[in-house]
Design a protein around this motif. Structure first.
Motif, PDB file in Angstrom:
ATOM      1  N   LEU A  53       4.699  -0.391 -14.283  1.00 12.18           N
ATOM      2  CA  LEU A  53       6.128  -0.607 -14.537  1.00 12.18           C
ATOM      3  C   LEU A  53       6.974   0.404 -13.761  1.00 12.18           C
ATOM      4  CD1 LEU A  53       6.065  -1.318 -18.377  1.00 12.18           C
ATOM      5  CD2 LEU A  53       6.608  -2.952 -16.554  1.00 12.18           C
ATOM      6  N   SER A  54       6.493   1.618 -13.656  1.00 10.68           N
ATOM      7  CA  SER A  54       7.202   2.653 -12.909  1.00 10.68           C
ATOM      8  C   SER A  54       7.352   2.266 -11.434  1.00 10.68           C
ATOM      9  CB  SER A  54       6.461   3.982 -13.035  1.00 10.68           C
ATOM     10  OG  SER A  54       7.096   4.972 -12.260  1.00 10.68           O
ATOM     11  N   THR A  55       6.320   1.646 -10.868  1.00  9.58           N
ATOM     12  CA  THR A  55       6.396   1.194  -9.476  1.00  9.58           C
ATOM     13  C   THR A  55       7.541   0.199  -9.300  1.00  9.58           C
ATOM     14  OG1 THR A  55       4.054   1.576  -9.064  1.00  9.58           O
ATOM     15  CG2 THR A  55       5.153  -0.044  -7.647  1.00  9.58           C
ATOM     16  N   PHE A  56       7.644  -0.747 -10.220  1.00 13.72           N
ATOM     17  CA  PHE A  56       8.705  -1.752 -10.117  1.00 13.72           C
ATOM     18  C   PHE A  56      10.077  -1.125 -10.389  1.00 13.72           C
ATOM     19  CE2 PHE A  56       5.034  -4.410 -10.150  1.00 13.72           C
ATOM     20  CZ  PHE A  56       5.398  -5.513  -9.398  1.00 13.72           C
ATOM     21  N   ARG A  57      10.139  -0.124 -11.269  1.00 11.59           N
ATOM     22  CA  ARG A  57      11.418   0.562 -11.501  1.00 11.59           C
ATOM     23  C   ARG A  57      11.836   1.356 -10.264  1.00 11.59           C
ATOM     24  NH1 ARG A  57       9.112   1.488 -16.852  1.00 11.59           N
ATOM     25  NH2 ARG A  57      10.034  -0.096 -18.194  1.00 11.59           N
ATOM     26  N   GLU A  58      10.864   1.950  -9.581  1.00  9.96           N
ATOM     27  CA  GLU A  58      11.167   2.649  -8.326  1.00  9.96           C
ATOM     28  C   GLU A  58      11.736   1.666  -7.303  1.00  9.96           C
ATOM     29  OE1 GLU A  58       8.146   5.309  -6.725  1.00  9.96           O
ATOM     30  OE2 GLU A  58       7.341   5.526  -8.756  1.00  9.96           O
TER      31      GLU A  58
END
Length: 183
Positions: A53-58
């Motif tokens: 999820l952090s990758t997509f938020r980045e």
């Protein structure tokens, strides 16, 4: 202070009530958002899901400020999809940044499956959209949308990176159908 505490408590209570009645609200397309659907099939531990999820938020953050280098950093070095490689994506995103402002995306994951082989990989089934305001017209436009797209990710250089998408290219494309090369 008492009013603020009461307002927060009421908002939490309403949210819990709506969720318990199956009325969870998905993220709105105009403000972006990334979430795992409450009925999603998840085959991964919580830490790994949070990292994905952090990758997509980045990616969402890079879109907001139109940071091409930060966005491209989220793609694997050997990214490939329908003949497109990472350098092709750089050109596509560069053109989109020139054509649109205020880009935002919306992702709802219905399946997260992680394999922990020698190099961990993940398949993320996602429905979402990419919106932006046209530099030409000033109107908000749907740049791309997808339903049930499977994103492939690979754990590379200490982070999850987008490595491509499921599906072989069609021999003949229907009018208006294009591959979904984004995320």
């Amino acid at each position: 202070m008492h009013r603020r505490t009461t307002a927060v408590a009421m908002a939490i209570s309403v949210g819990i009530m709506l969720q318990s009645y199956g009325c969870a609200m998905p993220p709105l397309s105009h403000r972006g958002g990334i979430q795992v659907d409450r009925w999603a099939e998840v085959k991964a531990d919580d830490k790994t899901v949070a990292e994905i999820l952090s990758t997509f938020r980045e990616a969402e953050n890079a879109l907001e400020v139109q940071n091409l280098d930060a966005l491209m950093n989220l793609y694997a070095q050997d990214y490939q999809y329908h003949g497109l490689v990472k350098e092709d994506l750089r050109k596509i995103w560069s053109q989109l940044f020139a054509q649109y402002r205020s880009l935002s995306s919306n992702h709802i994951f219905s399946r997260v499956a992680v394999r922990s082989d020698r190099v961990p990989t993940a398949e993320i089934t996602c429905t979402g959209s990419l919106y932006g305001i046209s530099q030409e017209t000033g109107e908000r436009e749907n740049v791309d949308s997808w339903y049930g797209e499977v994103h492939y990710l690979v754990y590379q250089d200490g982070a999850w990176r987008i490595n491509g998408h499921k599906g072989a290219p069609r021999k003949a494309r229907q009018f208006g159908i294009a591959p979904h090369p984004f995320f």
